[in-house]
Design a protein around this motif. Structure first.
Motif, PDB file in Angstrom:
ATOM      1  N   ALA A   1     -16.639 -26.158 -19.588  1.00  0.00           N
ATOM      2  CA  ALA A   1     -18.012 -25.844 -19.981  1.00  0.00           C
ATOM      3  C   ALA A   1     -19.021 -26.650 -19.179  1.00  0.00           C
ATOM      4  CB  ALA A   1     -18.199 -26.099 -21.480  1.00  0.00           C
ATOM      5  N   TRP A   2     -18.671 -27.876 -18.801  1.00  0.00           N
ATOM      6  CA  TRP A   2     -19.616 -28.716 -18.074  1.00  0.00           C
ATOM      7  C   TRP A   2     -19.947 -28.129 -16.712  1.00  0.00           C
ATOM      8  CZ3 TRP A   2     -18.814 -31.927 -13.603  1.00  0.00           C
ATOM      9  CH2 TRP A   2     -19.924 -32.718 -13.281  1.00  0.00           C
ATOM     10  N   PHE A   3     -18.963 -27.512 -16.026  1.00  0.00           N
ATOM     11  CA  PHE A   3     -19.235 -26.904 -14.722  1.00  0.00           C
ATOM     12  C   PHE A   3     -20.280 -25.797 -14.862  1.00  0.00           C
ATOM     13  CE2 PHE A   3     -14.639 -28.152 -13.887  1.00  0.00           C
ATOM     14  CZ  PHE A   3     -14.992 -29.303 -13.220  1.00  0.00           C
TER      15      PHE A   3
ATOM     16  N   TRP B   1     -23.506 -25.599 -24.054  1.00  0.00           N
ATOM     17  CA  TRP B   1     -22.433 -24.838 -23.401  1.00  0.00           C
ATOM     18  C   TRP B   1     -22.642 -23.330 -23.488  1.00  0.00           C
ATOM     19  CZ3 TRP B   1     -22.097 -27.461 -27.953  1.00  0.00           C
ATOM     20  CH2 TRP B   1     -21.706 -26.771 -29.090  1.00  0.00           C
ATOM     21  N   HIS B   2     -23.652 -22.873 -24.230  1.00  0.00           N
ATOM     22  CA  HIS B   2     -23.992 -21.450 -24.271  1.00  0.00           C
ATOM     23  C   HIS B   2     -25.086 -21.097 -23.268  1.00  0.00           C
ATOM     24  CE1 HIS B   2     -22.382 -20.936 -28.663  1.00  0.00           C
ATOM     25  NE2 HIS B   2     -21.427 -21.045 -27.763  1.00  0.00           N
ATOM     26  N   LEU B   3     -25.640 -22.077 -22.580  1.00  0.00           N
ATOM     27  CA  LEU B   3     -26.753 -21.817 -21.674  1.00  0.00           C
ATOM     28  C   LEU B   3     -26.338 -20.874 -20.547  1.00  0.00           C
ATOM     29  CD1 LEU B   3     -29.709 -22.567 -21.095  1.00  0.00           C
ATOM     30  CD2 LEU B   3     -28.871 -24.444 -19.677  1.00  0.00           C
ATOM     31  N   ALA B   4     -25.157 -21.095 -19.969  1.00  0.00           N
ATOM     32  CA  ALA B   4     -24.695 -20.221 -18.887  1.00  0.00           C
ATOM     33  C   ALA B   4     -24.431 -18.814 -19.391  1.00  0.00           C
ATOM     34  CB  ALA B   4     -23.428 -20.809 -18.260  1.00  0.00           C
TER      35      ALA B   4
ATOM     36  N   ASP C   1     -16.049 -20.868 -22.009  1.00  0.00           N
ATOM     37  CA  ASP C   1     -15.265 -22.038 -22.383  1.00  0.00           C
ATOM     38  C   ASP C   1     -16.008 -22.879 -23.414  1.00  0.00           C
ATOM     39  OD1 ASP C   1     -13.183 -21.381 -20.812  1.00  0.00           O
ATOM     40  OD2 ASP C   1     -13.460 -22.941 -19.310  1.00  0.00           O
ATOM     41  N   GLU C   2     -15.243 -23.422 -24.354  1.00  0.00           N
ATOM     42  CA  GLU C   2     -15.783 -24.380 -25.309  1.00  0.00           C
ATOM     43  C   GLU C   2     -15.617 -25.790 -24.740  1.00  0.00           C
ATOM     44  OE1 GLU C   2     -17.325 -23.726 -28.086  1.00  0.00           O
ATOM     45  OE2 GLU C   2     -17.014 -21.546 -28.096  1.00  0.00           O
ATOM     46  N   PRO C   3     -16.482 -26.707 -25.104  1.00  0.00           N
ATOM     47  CA  PRO C   3     -16.341 -28.091 -24.606  1.00  0.00           C
ATOM     48  C   PRO C   3     -15.028 -28.710 -25.053  1.00  0.00           C
ATOM     49  CG  PRO C   3     -18.506 -27.740 -25.555  1.00  0.00           C
ATOM     50  CD  PRO C   3     -17.693 -26.540 -25.914  1.00  0.00           C
TER      51      PRO C   3
END
Length: 695
Positions: free
Chosen positions: A625-627, A413-416, A482-484
Motif C-alpha cells: 500500500a505504501w508504494f 491507502w485508499h487514495l490511489a 492492497d491493505e497496509p
C-alpha cells in the motif's frame, strides 16, 4: 483484472484486517508481557481505547474547560422507540446534560437490555456524547474496580459504521474486522472471542452516513443477529433513523432507549462562553450580555441577536463561534446588516475556521522543540509541526473533501484507489524497465559466468526478461487494492521462523531442481557453477523469502494505531522487504560472479542486488500500500492538489482540530465542514486555469 490477480496468487496472504486462517495463526503475538495467551485481553483493549479517546478528547476540546451543556432527554417521538413495556419507567423519564452524564451511565447499566440510540440533527453533539459516554463507561467499569466488579463489564469501543455493508457482512464479522484494523496488537482470534462472548460494547457512530438501503438493512441485521443480552449504542440523525426503522423489517429497534437533544438556550450558551473566556473584553462582553438577556437588547440589534441565537442553538455552532472568534473581534456578530440569516452566519464561521485555528494553535517556536516533539510522538499530538498558509490548507482539504464524498473515512491507502493515480501507463513503464534490466542481467550472467551457448543467450534472456516484466506489469495494478501491512517485532522472539524458512526453502528446492535439469540439458556449463548457483538460491533466496513471509503479520503495539504510525509501519515493512531481497540476490550474484573474477562478482552483485530490490522487492509480498500511496501523493503534489508531505499535513490538520483520527484513518471534524470546503474548492477550480501536471 484485480480479481485475476488475487486468484493467481500475486497477493498470497490476506491483509491485516482479513478474517481468515492466516491472520488467526499469528494472533498469539505479544509485546512486553502486555498481551499473553492467558492475559487480560479485555484490560489491554480498555487501556488502548482509553488512551485513544483521551488524546482525541484533547484534540476536539470536548471538556475544555467543560463540555458544552447540551440537555438530553428520552425522545418524545414514539415512532423512534420500542413500546414502553420493554423499557424501565426510569428510562422514560431520563434527562441529563453533557457536563454531567452520570445519570445516563447509571441508567444504561440498570437497563434490562443495554441498548441505546442517540438521535439528533446535524451538529447536535451525537458523536461528542458518544465519546464522553465511552470514556465514562471505561472510567466506571475499568477504573478502580478493574479486576473485581469492573472486570466483568464489556469494553466500549467507538466504531464508525459508514463503511459497513450489512447485506454482505454480518455485524459480528464487521465488528471484528474493524477492531483488528484499529487494534492489531490483540490479534483477530482474540478479538473474535471477545465479540462472540459479548465482552465488547459496540458504539456504532454515524448510521446516517450509510446509504438509505443499507441503513434499513443495518437495523434489521442488528436486531436479528444480536442476542437479547448483547449491548449496543448507536448514533444517527433523527430523520435518517426514522426512515431506517420505517423501512426495516423490525419497524423499531428492539428494547432500545432513544434519547434526543434539546436546543441550547442563549443564556446557557452565554454562561458556557463566559467560562471559556474568563477575561472576555468589551466586544465579547456586549455579545455575552445580549445572549444572556435578549429582551434587554435595543430593537435595532434584536435581529442579529436572534440570528446568532439560531446558530448557537447547536453545539456545532457554539464550537464554531468560540473557535472562529478566539482571537478575532466578535463585534460584527451584533452589526445589524452584517448577516442576513443563520445560514449566512454559519457559512461565514466555516470559512473563518481554518485561519482561526492556524492562528490559535501555533507550532513550537524553535527547531529543537519540534525535534523533541517528534520524539515524543504519538503521545504529544496537540500542536502542529509547522505553520501553514490558510489558503493552502483550504485548497488541500477542499480537494480531499471532493474524493469519495459518500465515504467519511480519509484512509491513506485508499487514495490511489480513489484517484486512479497508479495508471496503466505507469504499470507498463514499470514492467518495461524491469524487462530491460532482467534481460540485460541474465544475458551478462549467461555469457560471462555460466558459459551459456551464445546462440541461445538472447532467446533465454529475453524469455526470462519478458516473464519477469509480465509480473512487473501486473503487480502495480494490485497495489491500490492492497491493505497496509505490519512488521513483527523481533523483540517478541523468533518463534516459528525456522519452520517458515524451512518450508519456503523446500518449495524453492523443487523449483530450482527442475530449472537446473533444464539448463544442464540446454548446455549450460560449468555444471559445478550451475549447481553452486542452485544451492545459493535455495539457501539464500529461500531464507530471505521465508523470513519475509514470517515477518509480514499484524504488528504488536502497546499504543493505539494513529494514521502516521499506520503509514510508517507499512513503509518500514516494504523497505525491509526490498533490503532483504536485495541483499540475498547480491550474495547470490557475488558468489556466482567470483567463479570468473572478483571484479565480475562485484559487478553482478551490484546489478542483481539493486535489480532484485526494485523489482522482486516491489512484486513479492502482499502489503504494498505504501508504494501506491507514495506514487499517488507525489503525482497529486506535482499537480498542486495536495502538499508533498501529505501525511505530515494530515497529522497537522488533526492537531489543528480540522480532522479527527478514528483508528488509522482521518475524518473531517464535521460533515458540514467537508461540504463547505468541497463547495469552495469546486468554485475555485471552475474559475482557475488548468493545474500543472507531472506527466
Amino acid at each position: 483484472m484485480r480479481g485475476f490477480l488475487r486468484r493467481i496468487g500475486v497477493r498470497d496472504s490476506g491483509p491485516a484486517m482479513a478474517i481468515g486462517s492466516h491472520a488467526t495463526a499469528v494472533s498469539g503475538v505479544f509485546i512486553g508481557g502486555a498481551v499473553s495467551q492467558e492475559g487480560d485481553v479485555r484490560g489491554v483493549l480498555a487501556d488502548l481505547v482509553r488512551q485513544q479517546w483521551d488524546d482525541e478528547r484533547t484534540s476536539r476540546e470536548l471538556e475544555d474547560p467543560v463540555a458544552i451543556p447540551v440537555r438530553w432527554r428520552t425522545t418524545r417521538d414514539l415512532r423512534l422507540m420500542d413500546t414502553s413495556k420493554n423499557l424501565a419507567p426510569s428510562s422514560l423519564r431520563l434527562t441529563f446534560t453533557c457536563d454531567d452524564i452520570s445519570p445516563l451511565v447509571r441508567e444504561f447499566r440498570l437497563m434490562p437490555r443495554r441498548r441505546l440510540v442517540i438521535v439528533g440533527e446535524a451538529g447536535s453533539g451525537k458523536t461528542s456524547l458518544a465519546v464522553l459516554l465511552v470514556r465514562a463507561l471505561l472510567a466506571d467499569g475499568w477504573g478502580k474496580r478493574r479486576g473485581k466488579q469492573g472486570s466483568d463489564e464489556p469494553v466500549p469501543v467507538l466504531l464508525s459504521v459508514a463503511d459497513w455493508d450489512p447485506e454482505k457482512v454480518k455485524p459480528h464479522d464487521w465488528i471484528v474486522g474493524r477492531l483488528s484494523r484499529d487494534y492489531p496488537s490483540l490479534g483477530i482470534a482474540r478479538l473474535t472471542r471477545l465479540v462472540a462472548k459479548r465482552q465488547v460494547l459496540p458504539v456504532l457512530d454515524g448510521l446516517d452516513e450509510m446509504p438509505d438501503g443499507p441503513r434499513a438493512a443495518a437495523i434489521t441485521a442488528l436486531s436479528r443477529y444480536l442476542v437479547p443480552e448483547a449491548p449496543l449504542i448507536l448514533t444517527c440523525r433523527t430523520t435518517a433513523y426514522l426512515e431506517a426503522v420505517g423501512e426495516s423489517a423490525r419497524k423499531t429497534f428492539a428494547s432500545a432507549l432513544v434519547i434526543e437533544p434539546c436546543e441550547l438556550a442563549p443564556r446557557a450558551v452565554a454562561d458556557y462562553l463566559r467560562r471559556c473566556r474568563p477575561d472576555p473584553g468589551p466586544s465579547w462582553e456586549r455579545v455575552l450580555s445580549a445572549l444572556h438577556d435578549p429582551d434587554g437588547v435595543p430593537p435595532a440589534a434584536r435581529r442579529p441577536v436572534a440570528v446568532l441565537g439560531d446558530v448557537l442553538a447547536s453545539p456545532l455552532g457554539v464550537w464554531l463561534v468560540r473557535t472562529a472568534y478566539a482571537r478575532a473581534d466578535p463585534a460584527e456578530l451584533l452589526e445589524p446588516d452584517r448577516f442576513r440569516d443563520a445560514e449566512e452566519l454559519f457559512e461565514h464561521l466555516l470559512d473563518a475556521l481554518v485561519p482561526a485555528v492556524i492562528e490559535t494553535r501555533r507550532p513550537p517556536e524553535s527547531r529543537r522543540t519540534r525535534l523533541r516533539r517528534r520524539r515524543d510522538e504519538p503521545r504529544n499530538r496537540h500542536l502542529p509541526r509547522v505553520r501553514h498558509d490558510p489558503d493552502d490548507v483550504r485548497r488541500w482539504l477542499g480537494y480531499l473533501a471532493t474524493l469519495a464524498p459518500d465515504k467519511p473515512d480519509l484512509a491513506w491507502w485508499h487514495l490511489a484507489r480513489t484517484t486512479g493515480a497508479v495508471s496503466p501507463g505507469f504499470c507498463f513503464a514499470f514492467g518495461l524497465l524491469t524487462t530491460v534490466l532482467a534481460t540485460a542481467t541474465a544475458a551478462y550472467i549467461g555469457t560471462s559466468v555460466l558459459l551459456f551457448p551464445f546462440g541461445r543467450v538472447l532467446v533465454g534472456s529475453l524469455i526470462f526478461g519478458l516473464v519477469t516484466g509480465f509480473w512487473a506489469v501486473l503487480a502495480p495494478m494490485a497495489w491500490p487494492d492492497d491493505e497496509p501491512g505490519y512488521r513483527k517485532s523481533l523483540r517478541n522472539g523468533l518463534s516459528g521462523l525456522g519452520r517458515t524458512v524451512t518450508e519456503t526453502q523446500i518449495i524453492q528446492l523443487k523449483a530450482v531442481f527442475s530449472a537446473t535439469i533444464i539448463l544442464s540439458v540446454l548446455g549450460v556449463r560449468p555444471l559445478y557453477g550451475l549447481f553452486l548457483m542452485g544451492c545459493l538460491i535455495v539457501v539464500t533466496a529461500g531464507a530471505a523469502h521465508g523470513f519475509l513471509k514470517w515477518v509480514e503479520v499484524p504488528a504488536p503495539a502497546d499504543q493505539p494505531v494513529f494514521p502516521p504510525d499506520h503509514l510508517r509501519n507499512d513503509r518500514n515493512l516494504n523497505m525491509l522487504r526490498m533490503t532483504v531481497i536485495g541483499c540475498a540476490y547480491a550474495v547470490i550474484g557475488m558468489a556466482t560472479g567470483c567463479l570468473r573474477s572478483p571484479a565480475v562478482g562485484l559487478y553482478i552483485a551490484t546489478c542483481a542486488g539493486l535489480g532484485a530490490a526494485f523489482s522482486t522487492g516491489l512484486i513479492a509480498g502482499c502489503h504494498r500500500a505504501w508504494f501506491a500511496y507514495r506514487i499517488t501523493a507525489t503525482r497529486l503534489a506535482c499537480q498542486g492538489h495536495l502538499p508533498r508531505h501529505l501525511m505530515d499535513f494530515l497529522d497537522d490538520a488533526h492537531r489543528l482540530g480540522l480532522l479527527r483520527a478514528v483508528g488509522p484513518v482521518h475524518q473531517f471534524r464535521h460533515q458540514a465542514l467537508r461540504q463547505r470546503l468541497a463547495a469552495v474548492h469546486a468554485r475555485t477550480t471552475e474559475t482557475a486555469g488548468p493545474e500543472p501536471t507531472c506527466e
